[in-house]
Design an enzyme around this catalytic site. Structure first.
Site, PDB file in Angstrom:
ATOM      1  N   PRO A  95       0.811  -1.214   0.000  1.00 59.67           N
ATOM      2  CA  PRO A  95       0.000   0.000   0.000  1.00 59.67           C
ATOM      3  C   PRO A  95       0.854   1.278   0.000  1.00 59.67           C
ATOM      4  O   PRO A  95       0.360   2.349  -0.358  1.00 59.67           O
ATOM      5  CB  PRO A  95      -0.804  -0.091   1.301  1.00 59.67           C
ATOM      6  CG  PRO A  95      -0.730  -1.516   1.725  1.00 59.67           C
ATOM      7  CD  PRO A  95       0.544  -2.065   1.169  1.00 59.67           C
ATOM      8  N   GLU A 122       0.074  -7.569   7.944  1.00 60.38           N
ATOM      9  CA  GLU A 122       0.276  -6.134   8.072  1.00 60.38           C
ATOM     10  C   GLU A 122       1.513  -5.636   7.328  1.00 60.38           C
ATOM     11  O   GLU A 122       1.900  -4.489   7.472  1.00 60.38           O
ATOM     12  CB  GLU A 122       0.349  -5.748   9.546  1.00 60.38           C
ATOM     13  CG  GLU A 122      -0.973  -5.952  10.281  1.00 60.38           C
ATOM     14  CD  GLU A 122      -2.079  -5.018   9.805  1.00 60.38           C
ATOM     15  OE1 GLU A 122      -1.883  -3.804   9.841  1.00 60.38           O
ATOM     16  OE2 GLU A 122      -3.134  -5.505   9.389  1.00 60.38           O
ATOM     17  N   ARG A 160      -2.366  -8.161 -21.600  1.00 58.24           N
ATOM     18  CA  ARG A 160      -3.198  -7.717 -22.719  1.00 58.24           C
ATOM     19  C   ARG A 160      -2.512  -6.683 -23.599  1.00 58.24           C
ATOM     20  O   ARG A 160      -2.976  -6.398 -24.698  1.00 58.24           O
ATOM     21  CB  ARG A 160      -4.547  -7.195 -22.216  1.00 58.24           C
ATOM     22  CG  ARG A 160      -4.452  -5.960 -21.364  1.00 58.24           C
ATOM     23  CD  ARG A 160      -5.815  -5.512 -20.889  1.00 58.24           C
ATOM     24  NE  ARG A 160      -6.640  -4.961 -21.976  1.00 58.24           N
ATOM     25  CZ  ARG A 160      -6.423  -3.769 -22.547  1.00 58.24           C
ATOM     26  NH1 ARG A 160      -5.423  -3.008 -22.156  1.00 58.24           N
ATOM     27  NH2 ARG A 160      -7.206  -3.354 -23.517  1.00 58.24           N
ATOM     28  N   ASP A 175      -7.787   2.417 -26.066  1.00 60.54           N
ATOM     29  CA  ASP A 175      -8.108   2.208 -24.665  1.00 60.54           C
ATOM     30  C   ASP A 175      -8.357   3.515 -23.948  1.00 60.54           C
ATOM     31  O   ASP A 175      -7.642   4.487 -24.102  1.00 60.54           O
ATOM     32  CB  ASP A 175      -6.959   1.515 -23.934  1.00 60.54           C
ATOM     33  CG  ASP A 175      -7.005   0.019 -24.131  1.00 60.54           C
ATOM     34  OD1 ASP A 175      -7.973  -0.452 -24.750  1.00 60.54           O
ATOM     35  OD2 ASP A 175      -6.072  -0.642 -23.685  1.00 60.54           O
TER      36      ASP A 175
HETATM   37  C1  9D3 Z   1      -2.217  -0.653   9.359  1.00 59.33           C
HETATM   38  C2  9D3 Z   1      -1.657  -0.161   8.110  1.00 59.33           C
HETATM   39  N1  9D3 Z   1      -2.020  -0.951   6.939  1.00 59.33           N
HETATM   40  C3  9D3 Z   1      -1.677  -0.162   5.713  1.00 59.33           C
HETATM   41  C4  9D3 Z   1      -2.838   0.574   5.173  1.00 59.33           C
HETATM   42  C5  9D3 Z   1      -1.281  -2.218   6.928  1.00 59.33           C
HETATM   43  C6  9D3 Z   1      -1.533  -3.082   5.756  1.00 59.33           C
HETATM   44  C7  9D3 Z   1      -2.839  -3.416   5.394  1.00 59.33           C
HETATM   45  C8  9D3 Z   1      -3.052  -4.275   4.310  1.00 59.33           C
HETATM   46  C9  9D3 Z   1      -0.481  -3.599   5.044  1.00 59.33           C
HETATM   47  C10 9D3 Z   1      -0.718  -4.472   3.983  1.00 59.33           C
HETATM   48  C11 9D3 Z   1      -1.999  -4.790   3.626  1.00 59.33           C
HETATM   49  C12 9D3 Z   1      -2.225  -5.706   2.492  1.00 59.33           C
HETATM   50  N2  9D3 Z   1      -2.243  -4.994   1.193  1.00 59.33           N
HETATM   51  C13 9D3 Z   1      -1.294  -5.169   0.293  1.00 59.33           C
HETATM   52  O1  9D3 Z   1      -0.387  -5.948   0.508  1.00 59.33           O
HETATM   53  C14 9D3 Z   1      -1.318  -4.388  -0.935  1.00 59.33           C
HETATM   54  C15 9D3 Z   1      -2.215  -3.380  -1.397  1.00 59.33           C
HETATM   55  C16 9D3 Z   1      -3.391  -2.791  -0.818  1.00 59.33           C
HETATM   56  O2  9D3 Z   1      -3.857  -3.119   0.285  1.00 59.33           O
HETATM   57  N3  9D3 Z   1      -4.008  -1.801  -1.523  1.00 59.33           N
HETATM   58  C17 9D3 Z   1      -3.591  -1.378  -2.743  1.00 59.33           C
HETATM   59  N4  9D3 Z   1      -2.506  -1.890  -3.315  1.00 59.33           N
HETATM   60  C18 9D3 Z   1      -1.843  -2.885  -2.640  1.00 59.33           C
HETATM   61  S1  9D3 Z   1      -0.478  -3.634  -3.196  1.00 59.33           S
HETATM   62  C19 9D3 Z   1      -0.331  -4.608  -1.875  1.00 59.33           C
END
Ligand code: 9D3
Length: 249
Positions: A95, A122, A160, A175
């Site tokens: 994230p 997490e 794609r 696109d």
């Molecule tokens: C408490 C803080 N959290 C961050 C917002 C921790 C956290 C939550 C969920 C860390 C990792 C995740 C799992 N998500 C992913 O690994 C992830 C992700 C996403 O949640 N949203 C958008 N893109 C991606 S790429 C990997």
């Protein structure tokens, strides 16, 4: 030579559906892409195959331990065949990463080898990020349970774009997002359905008129729903379109 995706994930089974249907399945059968999996759980050394642990300092959730991740990545890297170093992309899904855009997908589609490292829980021990030096990518500002679905998004969006995958190569061009606009409305038969008519111009056979109507509809929709696309330069490839027209004069 296929574009090779190496996926590092503790949940490889999540990918089965995406890889076994439609365009992606066809691309695999045609040898355009190859998808391989490496599971960090196979690199644990304890009886319980433990890949995660509680965060130092306390707090909710679990954190991926560095060793199984490093060992998985190192095994993948040893499989480096002939793929040129500059044709390799190493991506950690998180994230905290750079947002994925169509422009990023286009760049990735130029690679020969893409390594996708999926987190869960997490997140990763910071030493994974520090020590591996992967590019970090996010697919958007919302919270998922892990990097697996984002990895599938990348496989789908990149595949794609590969030559020959969509059959009609030019269908990539129009696109949405490549042009920085949403798409115009589409219709097929019948000409009237439950009282709703296909716009007359589309039945007219006048291709110049049709092209103009479509462009205007695309601009109108974009201005109404996604005005941000008209302003933003970074995520689109052709910024040099008629700006006064786009911005509503
Ligand atoms: C408490 C803080 N959290 C961050 C917002 C921790 C956290 C939550 C969920 C860390 C990792 C995740 C799992 N998500 C992913 O690994 C992830 C992700 C996403 O949640 N949203 C958008 N893109 C991606 S790429 C990997």
């Amino acid at each position: 030579m296929p574009l090779i995706f190496d996926i590092i994930t503790i949940f490889p089974e999540m990918f089965a559906g995406v890889l076994s249907e439609s365009i992606i399945a066809r691309a695999i059968k045609a040898g355009k892409i190859e998808v391989r999996f490496t599971n960090p759980r196979d690199f644990t050394k304890d009886r319980h195959k433990k890949v995660d642990d509680k965060p130092y300092g306390g707090g909710p959730g679990m954190v991926f331990m560095p060793e199984p991740i490093f060992l998985a990545v190192e095994q993948v890297e040893r499989q480096a065949t002939i793929a040129a170093a500059e044709k390799t992309r190493r991506i950690l899904l998180t994230p905290q990463g750079q947002p994925l855009t169509q422009k990023v997908l286009r760049q990735l589609s130029q690679a020969e080898w893409i390594i996708l490292l999926c987190g869960h829980y997490e997140g990763f021990d910071e030493r994974v990020i520090q020590g591996l030096q992967f590019e970090e990518i996010s697919i958007g500002d919302y919270v998922l349970t892990g990097g697996e679905i984002p990895a599938m998004v990348i496989i789908d969006g990149v595949t794609r774009l590969l030559p020959g995958v969509l059959g009609n190569d030019s269908s990539n061009r129009g696109d949405s997002f490549e042009e920085g606009l949403l798409e115009f409305p589409q219709y097929t038969r019948p000409p009237e359905f439950r009282g709703m008519k296909v716009p007359e111009v589309l039945l007219s056979g006048n291709h110049q008129e049709i092209a103009r109507w479509r462009e205007e509809e695309a601009i109108r929709r974009t201005r109404k729903r996604r005005a941000d696309l008209l302003e933003k330069e970074g995520s689109r490839e052709k910024p040099e379109r008629n700006r006064s027209k786009l911005l509503g004069r």
